[in-house]
Design a protein around this motif. Structure first.
Motif, PDB file in Angstrom:
ATOM      1  N   TYR A  42      32.281  22.531  16.369  1.00  0.00           N
ATOM      2  CA  TYR A  42      33.072  21.494  17.041  1.00  0.00           C
ATOM      3  C   TYR A  42      33.952  20.807  16.004  1.00  0.00           C
ATOM      4  CZ  TYR A  42      29.109  18.796  15.237  1.00  0.00           C
ATOM      5  OH  TYR A  42      28.141  18.259  14.420  1.00  0.00           O
ATOM      6  N   GLY A  43      34.832  19.938  16.460  1.00  0.00           N
ATOM      7  CA  GLY A  43      35.714  19.226  15.547  1.00  0.00           C
ATOM      8  C   GLY A  43      35.377  17.751  15.494  1.00  0.00           C
ATOM      9  N   VAL A  44      35.478  17.147  14.301  1.00  0.00           N
ATOM     10  CA  VAL A  44      35.212  15.714  14.145  1.00  0.00           C
ATOM     11  C   VAL A  44      36.442  15.034  13.539  1.00  0.00           C
ATOM     12  CG1 VAL A  44      32.708  15.888  13.944  1.00  0.00           C
ATOM     13  CG2 VAL A  44      34.119  16.144  11.901  1.00  0.00           C
ATOM     14  N   SER A  45      36.681  13.816  13.947  1.00  0.00           N
ATOM     15  CA  SER A  45      37.807  13.054  13.427  1.00  0.00           C
ATOM     16  C   SER A  45      37.518  12.582  12.005  1.00  0.00           C
ATOM     17  CB  SER A  45      38.088  11.841  14.323  1.00  0.00           C
ATOM     18  OG  SER A  45      38.452  12.259  15.623  1.00  0.00           O
ATOM     19  N   VAL A  46      38.519  12.671  11.158  1.00  0.00           N
ATOM     20  CA  VAL A  46      38.417  12.198   9.782  1.00  0.00           C
ATOM     21  C   VAL A  46      39.546  11.192   9.568  1.00  0.00           C
ATOM     22  CG1 VAL A  46      38.398  12.819   7.345  1.00  0.00           C
ATOM     23  CG2 VAL A  46      37.504  14.423   9.050  1.00  0.00           C
ATOM     24  N   PRO A  47      39.247   9.963   9.127  1.00  0.00           N
ATOM     25  CA  PRO A  47      40.295   8.964   8.925  1.00  0.00           C
ATOM     26  C   PRO A  47      41.435   9.483   8.055  1.00  0.00           C
ATOM     27  CG  PRO A  47      38.131   7.948   8.690  1.00  0.00           C
ATOM     28  CD  PRO A  47      37.902   9.426   8.798  1.00  0.00           C
ATOM     29  N   GLY A  48      42.665   9.259   8.523  1.00  0.00           N
ATOM     30  CA  GLY A  48      43.826   9.647   7.745  1.00  0.00           C
ATOM     31  C   GLY A  48      44.312  11.064   7.975  1.00  0.00           C
TER      32      GLY A  48
END
Length: 620
Positions: free
Chosen positions: A513-519
């Motif tokens: 799955y995909g996870v959000s990473v700041p920036g």
């Protein structure tokens, strides 16, 4: 008389005031709609008369009209419309006389961004061949699958791509595939060379009937998209889709005087259909870059007097992350066309680099619906209106993110969300919005379709995207659902990655799955895995495995070790809660690992490493 004049004036002013207050985008909408209708009429004439003027035909018209105008600028070399026309004629002559190609054949093209990509593409199309653009990032098994799925019997390879062939060349020879390389000589047996043959080939055109087509439905390209069932799928690009793509720059207001900067890979529809095709429609010039470089971007724009550039969100973010310099607004760029810019990056980009209109658009390679943000509203991927909704039937329906399912009413039909609510975008398939599907098995196409959506017998395309439409009809992208996510400007198939990761011996099961990473734009890949009984996690082996079998953008950046795999009520792998929980070691009790490029290993993800990643000190 005077009172009548006053009455008319008041009525006129009142109309303008009402229009400004309640329909502030009326004239901009009307302008775009007028263009769309005029272009649509032209295509309808093609359908009725069975005399299709293709994008290639249009290019050849431009080569006659403006032969000496630069078409491609590449590494300080200018190639005119006539240059490209003649060299592509040579390519056509070589394959016509020595390659044994005939009208209707499919040829796979594995090349990086260079002028000969265009020359080979056009030359093959002049023979009436369909061309399959292969993603040069994919490897071995996936590459062989792409080649076979489109039914190609000939492969053309760039001189800098020969290493990619090593794993699959025996299979290609076994299947009697003709392999051609853009070089004068080859040290590998069974490979034909092209450059030496081009020297002696005439630059006269091959017979015109070879490229002629009487239907806009005729396939002209195959462009690969991430496969929700595993391996990439070959989306059929018809002459109709090619013509629509070529109208994009013109619809946004670009002209023949513009110089367009193309840094995106040509194997993507954005660069090939919108960028190259758009310049052909206008008779404009484009600057082709082998690979995007943030450090060279603005100097290139100034050097070549670039006025329009193509982008994905990552490009704008990279530019904003570059150290600030004096004179950053000293350029002629007035417009960018692309998709995926986050609101905060959009605002920063405008503040820093000047009054550049960013024209977002939404549309998948194979999709039958497109939205254009011709207003320039920050954050929106497109805009709709009363007339658009009557011509192109689409809807946003209720969707259960946690269980990964469309919510149905008591009658078993979908229900539309209210304005301002997130819903799954569906687009009706009809004569105005056809769906050409994928090459190969019909089941690949069928899996994208939803039937009996609002009534028995209707058919809609499932875009797989969650969208929001606000009260002013602006449309915003929220998230991808199901089995794909986007990273580094590429769509990643979770199923394909899971198949690759899952075959390593110490893993029992993998959930990608995909996870959000700041920036960062998009989502970084993460793998929740269950170890085989009695096995430990081997970060070195996993790193070597994914490096060999997966392109860089598809490799999981994080790994989460679970005791058992969570499933939904319908026995699918649970992704929603995993996505929501992210990759923070202070809030997750499971063991976490991080792909460390410097150590060439998956290493334990500590809170210190997490903080460094979030702060941007480690680049993903």
């Amino acid at each position: 008389m005077f009172s009548a004049w006053i009455t008319a004036l008041i009525a006129g002013v009142s109309t303008l005031v009402i229009q400004k207050l309640f329909f502030p985008y009326f004239w901009m909408d009307l302008k775009l709609l007028t263009k769309a209708i005029s272009y649509g009429i032209k295509i309808e004439i093609y359908k009725k008369t069975a005399k299709v003027v293709t994008v290639l035909d249009r290019f050849m018209q431009q080569a006659q009209k403006i032969p000496n105008k630069p078409f491609i600028i590449y590494e300080d070399n200018a190639f005119t419309y006539q240059d490209v026309d003649k060299r592509s004629n040579k390519v056509a002559q070589v394959f016509f006389k020595q390659g044994g190609l005939k009208k209707g054949d499919t040829v796979a093209l594995l090349m990086s961004n260079e002028p000969d990509f265009i020359n080979v593409w056009f030359g093959l199309c002049k023979l009436g061949c369909a061309v399959a653009f292969l993603n040069f990032n994919i490897k071995s098994r996936s590459l062989l699958h792409c080649f076979n799925s489109c039914g190609a019997k000939t492969l053309v390879v760039g001189s800098d791509m020969t290493d990619t062939l090593e794993d699959i060349l025996p299979n290609l020879h076994e299947d009697n595939i003709s392999v051609w390389i853009m070089a004068s000589e080859s040290h590998q047996p069974g490979i034909n060379t092209i450059l030496d043959k081009l020297e002696d080939a005439p630059d006269e055109p091959v017979p015109a009937h070879l490229r002629a087509t009487d239907s806009v439905k005729t396939p002209t390209l195959y462009i690969f998209t991430s496969g929700t069932t595993g391996l990439p799928k070959a989306a059929v690009i018809s002459q109709l889709q090619s013509l629509k793509g070529a109208a994009g720059l013109w619809a946004y207001g670009a002209t023949a005087d513009d110089i367009v900067y193309v840094t995106l890979p040509l194997y993507h529809s954005a660069a090939s259909l919108i960028g190259v095709g758009g310049c052909i429609e206008l008779g404009a010039t484009f600057v082709l870059k082998k690979k995007f470089s943030a450090s060279q971007f603005w100097s290139d724009c100034r050097k070549y007097n670039v006025t329009v550039f193509q982008y994905i969100g990552e490009i704008c973010r990279y530019l904003c992350n570059m150290p600030k310099k004096e004179g950053e607004k000293d350029h002629k760029v007035r417009m960018g066309v692309g998709n995926g810019v986050q609101q905060n990056i959009w605002k920063e980009f405008l503040d820093r680099f000047g009054d550049i209109k960013l024209c977002e658009l939404y549309g998948s390679t194979e999709g039958n619906v497109c939205f254009m943000n011709h207003i320039g509203k920050i954050g929106a991927v497109g805009r709709s209106n009363f007339f658009y909704k009557r011509i192109f039937k689409y809807c946003l329906v209720k969707y259960d993110m946690e269980n990964g399912e469309i919510i149905l009413n008591e009658q078993g039909f979908c229900e539309e969300v209210k304005k301002g609510e997130a819903g799954l975008l569906l687009s009706q398939i009809n004569s105005m919005s056809p769906f050409f599907g994928y090459a190969g098995s019909k089941s690949l196409t069928e899996k994208k379709l939803l039937r009996d959506v609002f009534m028995k017998g209707d058919v809609y395309l499932n875009t797989g995207d969650l969208m929001v439409e606000d009260q002013e009809d602006f449309i915003y992208f929220k998230d991808r659902i199901g089995d794909t996510f986007r990273w580094k400007g590429e769509n990643v198939s979770t199923t394909e990655v899971a198949d690759v990761v899952g075959i390593i011996d110490f893993l029992q099961e993998a959930n990608i799955y995909g996870v959000s990473v700041p920036g960062y734009e998009g989502k970084a890949g993460m793998a929740a895995v269950v170890l085989n009984p009695g096995c430990g996690f081997d970060g070195k082996s996993l790193y070597e495995h994914v490096e060999h079998y997966l392109p860089g953008y598809a490799r999981p950046r994080f790994v989460r070790i679970q005791k058992s795999m969570e499933i939904t009520g319908t026995f699918k792998q649970q992704k929603f809660r995993l996505v929501e929980s992210g990759f923070n070691p202070s809030t997750i009790t499971d063991s976490l690992y991080f792909l460390d490029e410097s150590q060439k290993c998956y290493v334990p993800l500590t809170t210190e490493i997490f903080d460094i990643i979030v702060s941007g000190q480690i680049k993903l």
